[in-house]
Design an enzyme around this catalytic site. Structure first.
Site, short mmCIF file in Angstrom:
data_model
loop_
_atom_site.label_atom_id
_atom_site.label_comp_id
_atom_site.label_asym_id
_atom_site.label_seq_id
_atom_site.Cartn_x
_atom_site.Cartn_y
_atom_site.Cartn_z
N ASP A 43 0.84 -1.20 0.00
CA ASP A 43 0.00 0.00 0.00
C ASP A 43 0.88 1.26 0.00
OD1 ASP A 43 0.87 -0.15 2.60
OD2 ASP A 43 -1.12 -0.06 3.53
N SER A 44 2.21 1.06 0.05
CA SER A 44 3.13 2.17 -0.21
C SER A 44 2.85 2.78 -1.58
CB SER A 44 4.58 1.69 -0.13
OG SER A 44 4.77 0.54 -0.93
N ASP A 82 -0.98 -6.16 -0.30
CA ASP A 82 -1.35 -5.55 0.99
C ASP A 82 -2.86 -5.42 1.13
OD1 ASP A 82 0.56 -4.95 2.88
OD2 ASP A 82 1.25 -3.15 1.82
N GLU A 114 -1.45 -5.82 8.26
CA GLU A 114 -0.72 -5.10 9.30
C GLU A 114 -1.37 -5.27 10.66
OE1 GLU A 114 0.11 -0.95 8.70
OE2 GLU A 114 0.96 -1.30 6.71
N GLU A 181 9.02 -4.44 10.34
CA GLU A 181 9.45 -3.15 9.80
C GLU A 181 9.99 -2.28 10.92
OE1 GLU A 181 6.69 -1.17 7.17
OE2 GLU A 181 7.88 0.68 7.16
#
Ligand code: KIV
Length: 274
Positions: A43-44, A82, A114, A181
């Site tokens: 989703d970056s 994602d 996430e 991360e």
């Protein structure tokens, strides 16, 4: 070699899994040709492709659209997509439906979700539905508003213990891999040693089972302050800027297009035009 969740599991302990992000078929095919094990449609994409300041605005439609493009360009890498913000936070049913869309419409081979152990039920349900899950913990950028800023996670004893416990529970819930991360290298090493599933790191030091970077970061396309963990493997940004400027100057000077770029035609036909 075709990469699957099984080949990821088999690579545990070797430190050799290499993943990169991709958001379109051209980059995906270049990445794939290099034998990269996994491609993350992160989703970056909100930040590096769509111009948002963070990942929060990215929609299911964005992810499906880009994931399908990546799959079209990929032969051998495992494509992980994602789950965007609020696609996995509204209960197990909604999470299943959204992950199902990423697989059926975006052709993802696995999803990344996430969060910590609080998402164990969702991961269990997805695993039961044969949707492989990469759990993403440590710094979770979708929680930016709750965290206040992007910063290293797990530095205190309480935070480090919680991250280790979370990682165990994410694995127990069925995650085929855990992504860490922005985690101190020693903590990431401890978690990697503890888990039976492969740990992929970004800003988590050298002792994980694999690494991932955002391709624009590692090729120098993202300006400003990049994170400490980013290494620029090439400076494509400057090369592109120079090429765009050269094109503009040649168009201005009338030197592009030249004769070799033009299609010929019988001059008599031109002459006959009224
Ligand atoms: O969205 C993304 O690109 C990611 C990576 C930073 C791991 O989640």
């Amino acid at each position: 070699m075709k990469n699957t969740v099984a080949t990821f599991r088999a690579a545990k302990g070797r430190g050799s899994l290499a993943m990169l992000t991709a958001y379109d078929s051209t980059i995906a095919s270049l990445v794939d040709e290099c034998g990269i094990n996994g491609i993350l449609v992160g989703d970056s994409l909100g930040m590096v492709m769509l111009g948002y300041p963070d990942t929060i605005s990215v929609s299911m439609e964005d992810m499906i659209h880009h994931c399908a493009a990546v799959r079209r360009g990929t032969q051998n890498a495992l494509v992980v997509c994602d789950m965007p913000f609020m696609s996995s936070q509204c209960g197990v049913g909604e999470t299943l439906r959204n992950a199902g869309r990423l697989v059926k419409e975006g052709h993802a081979q696995a999803v990344k979700l996430e969060g910590g152990a609080e998402f164990a039920d969702e991961i269990r349900a997805l695993t039961r539905a044969s949707i492989p899950v990469m759990a993403h913990t440590g710094l979770t950028p979708q929680s930016l508003n709750a965290l206040g800023s992007y910063k290293v996670q797990g530095k205190s004893i309480e935070a480090a213990q919680k991250m280790l416990d979370d990682a165990r529970r994410l694995q127990d819930a069925g995650a085929f891999s855990v992504l860490l991360e922005c985690v101190p290298a020693a903590l990431a090493a401890r978690i990697t040693k503890e888990l039976e599933v492969p740990v992929i790191g970004i800003g988590a030091g050298p002792d994980c089972d694999g690494q991932i970077l955002v391709w624009q970061d590692m090729l120098g396309l993202t300006g400003g302050n990049t994170a400490k963990f980013v290494r620029r493997f090439a400076d494509i940004g400057n090369a592109m800027r120079q090429a765009f400027c050269a094109y503009k100057n040649e168009v201005g000077a009338g030197t592009f297009p030249a004769a070799e770029h033009c299609y010929g035609m019988d001059e008599e036909i031109i002459a006959k035009l009224k």
